[in-house]
Structures are given as C-alpha cells and as structure tokens.
Design an enzyme around this catalytic site. Structure first.
Site, mmCIF file in Angstrom:
data_model
loop_
_atom_site.group_PDB
_atom_site.id
_atom_site.type_symbol
_atom_site.label_atom_id
_atom_site.label_comp_id
_atom_site.label_asym_id
_atom_site.label_seq_id
_atom_site.Cartn_x
_atom_site.Cartn_y
_atom_site.Cartn_z
ATOM 1 N N LEU A 1 -77.859 52.222 -39.905
ATOM 2 C CA LEU A 1 -76.789 51.450 -40.323
ATOM 3 C C LEU A 1 -75.482 52.016 -39.838
ATOM 4 O O LEU A 1 -75.189 53.222 -39.417
ATOM 5 C CB LEU A 1 -76.746 51.824 -41.893
ATOM 6 C CG LEU A 1 -77.962 51.521 -42.706
ATOM 7 C CD1 LEU A 1 -77.528 52.349 -44.078
ATOM 8 C CD2 LEU A 1 -78.375 50.193 -42.892
ATOM 9 N N VAL B 1 -75.353 56.654 -46.928
ATOM 10 C CA VAL B 1 -76.804 55.993 -46.861
ATOM 11 C C VAL B 1 -77.590 55.787 -48.133
ATOM 12 O O VAL B 1 -78.055 54.758 -48.335
ATOM 13 C CB VAL B 1 -77.720 56.998 -45.918
ATOM 14 C CG1 VAL B 1 -79.111 56.631 -45.826
ATOM 15 C CG2 VAL B 1 -76.913 57.087 -44.719
ATOM 16 N N GLU C 1 -71.513 52.263 -40.184
ATOM 17 C CA GLU C 1 -70.449 52.444 -41.338
ATOM 18 C C GLU C 1 -69.431 51.089 -41.024
ATOM 19 O O GLU C 1 -69.316 50.680 -39.900
ATOM 20 C CB GLU C 1 -69.388 53.396 -41.144
ATOM 21 C CG GLU C 1 -70.217 54.803 -41.561
ATOM 22 C CD GLU C 1 -69.344 56.020 -41.791
ATOM 23 O OE1 GLU C 1 -68.091 55.760 -42.038
ATOM 24 O OE2 GLU C 1 -69.750 57.017 -41.561
ATOM 25 N N CYS D 1 -72.150 60.344 -37.016
ATOM 26 C CA CYS D 1 -73.300 60.445 -36.232
ATOM 27 C C CYS D 1 -73.214 60.584 -34.836
ATOM 28 O O CYS D 1 -74.029 61.539 -34.530
ATOM 29 C CB CYS D 1 -73.858 58.962 -36.496
ATOM 30 S SG CYS D 1 -74.022 58.704 -38.401
HETATM 31 C C1 UGA Z 1 -73.832 54.856 -35.518
HETATM 32 C C2 UGA Z 1 -75.009 53.885 -35.069
HETATM 33 O O1 UGA Z 1 -74.424 52.814 -34.431
HETATM 34 C C3 UGA Z 1 -75.978 53.438 -36.301
HETATM 35 O O2 UGA Z 1 -76.884 52.840 -35.548
HETATM 36 C C4 UGA Z 1 -76.545 54.765 -36.744
HETATM 37 O O3 UGA Z 1 -77.421 54.341 -37.991
HETATM 38 C C5 UGA Z 1 -75.270 55.615 -37.363
HETATM 39 O O4 UGA Z 1 -74.631 55.979 -36.276
HETATM 40 C C6 UGA Z 1 -76.059 56.807 -37.844
HETATM 41 O O5 UGA Z 1 -76.603 57.309 -37.230
HETATM 42 O O6 UGA Z 1 -75.878 56.935 -39.164
HETATM 43 P P1 UGA Z 1 -71.528 54.613 -36.849
HETATM 44 O O7 UGA Z 1 -71.221 55.771 -36.571
HETATM 45 O O8 UGA Z 1 -71.430 54.135 -38.212
HETATM 46 O O9 UGA Z 1 -73.041 54.247 -36.485
HETATM 47 O O10 UGA Z 1 -70.730 53.764 -35.911
HETATM 48 P P2 UGA Z 1 -70.724 52.884 -34.761
HETATM 49 O O11 UGA Z 1 -70.313 51.551 -34.840
HETATM 50 O O12 UGA Z 1 -71.783 53.044 -33.829
HETATM 51 O O13 UGA Z 1 -69.313 53.558 -33.768
HETATM 52 C C7 UGA Z 1 -69.552 54.902 -33.432
HETATM 53 C C8 UGA Z 1 -68.090 55.454 -32.605
HETATM 54 O O14 UGA Z 1 -68.416 54.535 -31.190
HETATM 55 C C9 UGA Z 1 -66.886 54.793 -33.201
HETATM 56 O O15 UGA Z 1 -65.966 55.721 -33.046
HETATM 57 C C10 UGA Z 1 -66.529 53.493 -32.286
HETATM 58 O O16 UGA Z 1 -65.305 53.282 -32.010
HETATM 59 C C11 UGA Z 1 -67.218 54.032 -31.036
HETATM 60 N N1 UGA Z 1 -67.314 52.839 -29.835
HETATM 61 C C12 UGA Z 1 -68.441 52.019 -30.388
HETATM 62 C C13 UGA Z 1 -66.753 52.734 -28.861
HETATM 63 O O17 UGA Z 1 -65.798 53.576 -28.358
HETATM 64 N N2 UGA Z 1 -67.209 51.591 -27.769
HETATM 65 C C14 UGA Z 1 -68.207 50.809 -28.231
HETATM 66 O O18 UGA Z 1 -68.450 49.936 -27.515
HETATM 67 C C15 UGA Z 1 -68.855 50.862 -29.402
#
Ligand code: UGA
Length: 434
Positions: free
Chosen positions: A146, A15, A148, A255
């Site tokens: 944000l 971050v 990743e 997260c």
């Molecule tokens: C998440 C949030 O989306 C951000 O808004 C937030 O700022 C961040 O946490 C944080 O608190 O720092 P991130 O952990 O980077 O972001 O990743 P995401 O894209 O949200 O995915 C998280 C998990 O959910 C991954 O394992 C992904 O594969 C899974 N996922 C996501 C699903 O299984 N299905 C979906 O439809 C979307």
C-alpha cells in the site's frame, strides 16, 4: 453476497485500519485489536487518527461489520485468520525492531486451527523463526504493497497478492487467497522466506529507481539536459516503465528509508555486502540537500534570509512526516542562518512537534509573504493553483526552487519568478527562445 470469513486484525495503525476497512467493504466481519485504549475509544466514536483519503468514509460505511477492542481474548474468540499489522521501525543498528511483532505473537499464543497472517514488513527468516517456536499456529506471509495517500485504492485494486507459506499450512494459505479472491488480482503463492523477500526487494528496487533518476537529474544539471524529458523517453520502454522516475528531493516516509536500510543490514548480517543499496541510501541523503547549492547560486548568503517551504509531508495526501526531506532541509537552512517559514495543508500539527523552530504559516500565500526564497518540497495539488504573479509581488525576492519538478516552468517564469528545478537546467534557455 455469500457469508465471508471473519477476520482479525492486530494493530489499528495505518496498515491495520486500511486492511480492516477494506475487508469489511468486501463483506467480512472484522475485529480490530489495538493496545492503546484512547485510540480504540476514538475509533468507536468514528474518529480516524490518520489522514488517508477514502478511509474515514469506508470505516463509516462498514461500521456495522467493524469492531474495535483492546481485548486480545475478543479477537481470539472468533476469526481463524489473524492479520498482524504492527509497526517494525528501525533500531539504532538499522535492523527492524520486532518488539511489537513479538508482543503480538506472544499474546496470540498457539490457539488451535488459527493462522497468523503477517502484514508487517519483517526481515527474511522471521516467519520461519516464529513458526518454529509456535508450530501449531499456521503462518502466512502476506506483505502489504500500500502507498500512503492511495492505500484504499491500492488494497482494493492490487497488482498482485503475495501469499507465502510453508508445508502444512496450505489450508491457511487457501483461506487468505480466498479472502483476496474477489479483487481479481494474481495471487503469488510461494514459500515463506521468498514472500518476505518479495516485499523488501520491491521497496528496495523502487528506492533504487528513484536514486537512479536523481543521479541522472544531477548529471542533467551539469550537461544541460532536462530530466523530465529523459524520464519520459526512458519510461516508454516497457522494460523500464514510466513510474517512479520523478527526480526530486529524494524519498522519505516510513518505508523506503527503513526497508532499504533493513535489507542492507539483513544482507550484512548474513555475510553479504550489498554495495548497490549503500549508494542508493547515500544518494538519497545527499539529494535532500541539493537545494542548498541551488539557493546559493542566487543568494550570497542565507544568514538572516527568510526561506519559505511549500509542503512538509514526505509526499502529498498524507500528514506523515517520517523521514521527510523537509526535516533535513529545514535543519540545513537553519544551520546556514536562515529563518524558515513553512506551510503544509495537513501535516502542520506533526510538523510543529518535529520542527519547533520553524514558523508555521496558515496558507501558502502567507508563507511566501516577504520571503527571500521559496522551496517547493511536497507536490500538493493546491500549489499548482497559486497565482505566481501575486507570489512574485508578495516575495521579497521572487526565487523558487521547485524540489519536485512539479510546476510549469514557463508559466512560473512568465509571472516574474526566478525558477530553479532539479535536473532541468536548459529551461532558462528554452523559455528565453519561446
Ligand atoms: C511505499 C511503496 O510504494 C509501497 O508499495 C509500499 O507498500 C509502502 O512503501 C510500504 O512498504 O508500506 P509509500 O512510502 O507510502 O509507499 O510512498 P511512495 O509513493 O512509494 O513514495 C515514497 C517516497 O518516494 C516519497 O517521498 C516520494 O516523494 C518519493 N518518490 C516517489 C520520488 O521521489 N520519486 C518518484 O518517482 C516516486
């Protein structure tokens, strides 16, 4: 460009670095203070310790405006706004570990005319406690949203910027809002505790959406519906929205697992039993293991079988393995007596430390060679480019479980593979008809 407010950043983690590079891109001079000297040395040499698309380029482009130091005095010497971007990992009790935050707050002290801007995700109430103990230091809660892999874009094109503050700190809130103003996003000005809750509730809600669609997928498996079609139809309702409705092996990362747990514990500590979040967390734990049943449908036993994992990172475009579904899955497979071989385009180094017994292959094709089954764990784009006819020939048994519903089932099956997905049981019949 008019002279922009200098900015201080505490912590050169993911971050902190994204925040620093993006503010530098917006024309601010940014001083980043990091306690690990080796990290500072490598950043000064232009080496970026994390995999985040676009970040190395942005740091290089704005190198003149970015200073990296281990010295807190250097940070306190200049900027009024001090963005705290340190980690808040979970403790054994599930609470957020605030030791890095407390250390940063202690080192900053109570300098005159400065503001602490909290980017780290903290329990609701943290801001008010810190502010009570250091009333002269203005305090703004400005949580990050944000993701990743797309963090640079998320920073530069935010949906909203949350600026939380209590009475007396209006000047600091105005300065933070002004720093984000060129991005043109709505600014949510609110009180400190509500700002902190916006962050936790947003992550918990997105996690809930994922666990919900995963449960729908599990029911689809039983009743013969296709969850990707269901999500498409649901998502067109603007009250639902089509994002974060991809069923799969569950959510991981630094997260969602941490923040759902932290909100549940926060509620519990305050005397409220957050029932829904208990289920969200439990569904996610079980979802990581659902693949086992799918493999058992086709293999009598996993003892001595070679199982290939395509992807290990918790999602594509990152080398982050924290809470990745692959960790649980690899352990379950090994627990059943299988040999696990894996390939990930960028997470290999981290994976070697976390999964020492897993054999790491140099390419996707090499992983699949002589495997008795394969599981697609992370939807890296390059896996969509694989020649599945070649894969079917190379595998000992051409069985694939697509843990992210990522591939074109008809094409994979036409290449001679046995294809399983999450919540798409009707596909076999459909491809037989077409
Ligand atoms: C998440 C949030 O989306 C951000 O808004 C937030 O700022 C961040 O946490 C944080 O608190 O720092 P991130 O952990 O980077 O972001 O990743 P995401 O894209 O949200 O995915 C998280 C998990 O959910 C991954 O394992 C992904 O594969 C899974 N996922 C996501 C699903 O299984 N299905 C979906 O439809 C979307």
């Amino acid at each position: 460009m008019s002279e922009r407010e200098p900015i201080g950043v505490v912590g050169a983690g993911w971050v902190g670095l994204v925040t620093a590079a993006c503010f530098a891109e917006l024309g601010h001079r940014v001083v980043v203070r990091e306690i690990v000297p080796e990290k500072v040395e490598s950043l000064r040499r232009g080496e970026i310790p994390i995999h985040e698309p676009g970040l190395p380029e942005l740091i290089k482009k704005n190198a003149e405006r970015l200073t990296f130091t281990t010295d807190m005095a250097e940070l306190l010497d200049g900027p009024r706004l001090l963005f705290v971007c340190v980690q808040t990992p979970p403790t054994y009790s599930g609470d957020a570990d605030l030791s890095a935050v407390q250390r940063a707050v202690g080192e900053i002290g109570e300098p005159d005319g400065k503001a602490l801007v909290m980017k780290s995700t903290v329990p609701v109430g943290t801001g008010r406690t810190i502010h009570r103990d250091a009333p002269e230091l203005a305090y703004v809660a400005c949580p990050e949203f944000l993701k990743e892999g797309t963090a640079v874009k998320d920073f530069l094109e935010p949906d909203r910027v949350v600026v939380g503050f209590d009475q007396g700190d209006e000047w600091a809130a105005d300065a933070v809002a002004a720093a984000y103003e060129p991005l043109g996003a709505p600014i949510v000005r609110t009180d400190l505790s509500s700002a902190e809750m916006i962050k936790l509730a947003s992550n918990a809600y997105l996690a809930t959406k994922i666990s919900f669609i995963n449960e729908i997928a599990n029911v689809c498996d039983e009743v013969g519906a296709d969850v990707t079609e269901v999500a498409r139809g649901m998502g067109m309702d603007p009250r639902i929205g089509d994002r974060f409705l991809n069923a799969g092996l569950g959510f991981g990362g630094s997260c969602f697992p941490k923040d759902t747990q932290a909100l549940k514990i926060l509620a519990g500590n305050s005397g409220y039993h957050f029932q829904l979040l208990n289920s969200v967390i439990e569904v996610n734990e079980l979802q990581k293991r659902r693949v086992m049943a799918k493999l058992s449908k086709h293999l009598d036993s996993l003892v001595g079988k070679r199982v290939a994992l395509l992807g290990l990172a918790f999602k594509p475009d990152t080398d982050d393995m924290r809470e990745a579904s692959s960790l649980v899955l690899a352990s379950r497979l090994e627990g059943e007596g299988a040999t696990v071989v894996a390939f990930d385009p960028v997470a290999e180094e981290r994976a070697r430390q976390l999964l020492p017994s897993v054999e790491m292959a140099g390419s996707a094709m090499e992983t699949l060679e002589a495997a008795d089954a394969a599981v697609l764990v992370t939807e890296w784009p390059e896996f969509a480019e694989l020649d599945w006819t070649e894969v079917a020939k190379a595998m000992n048994n051409p069985l694939l479980v697509d843990g992210r519903n990522f591939l074109d089932p008809d094409a994979v099956r036409a290449a001679g593979m046995t294809y399983e997905a999450i919540g798409r049981p009707g596909l076999a019949d459909r491809s037989a008809v077409s």
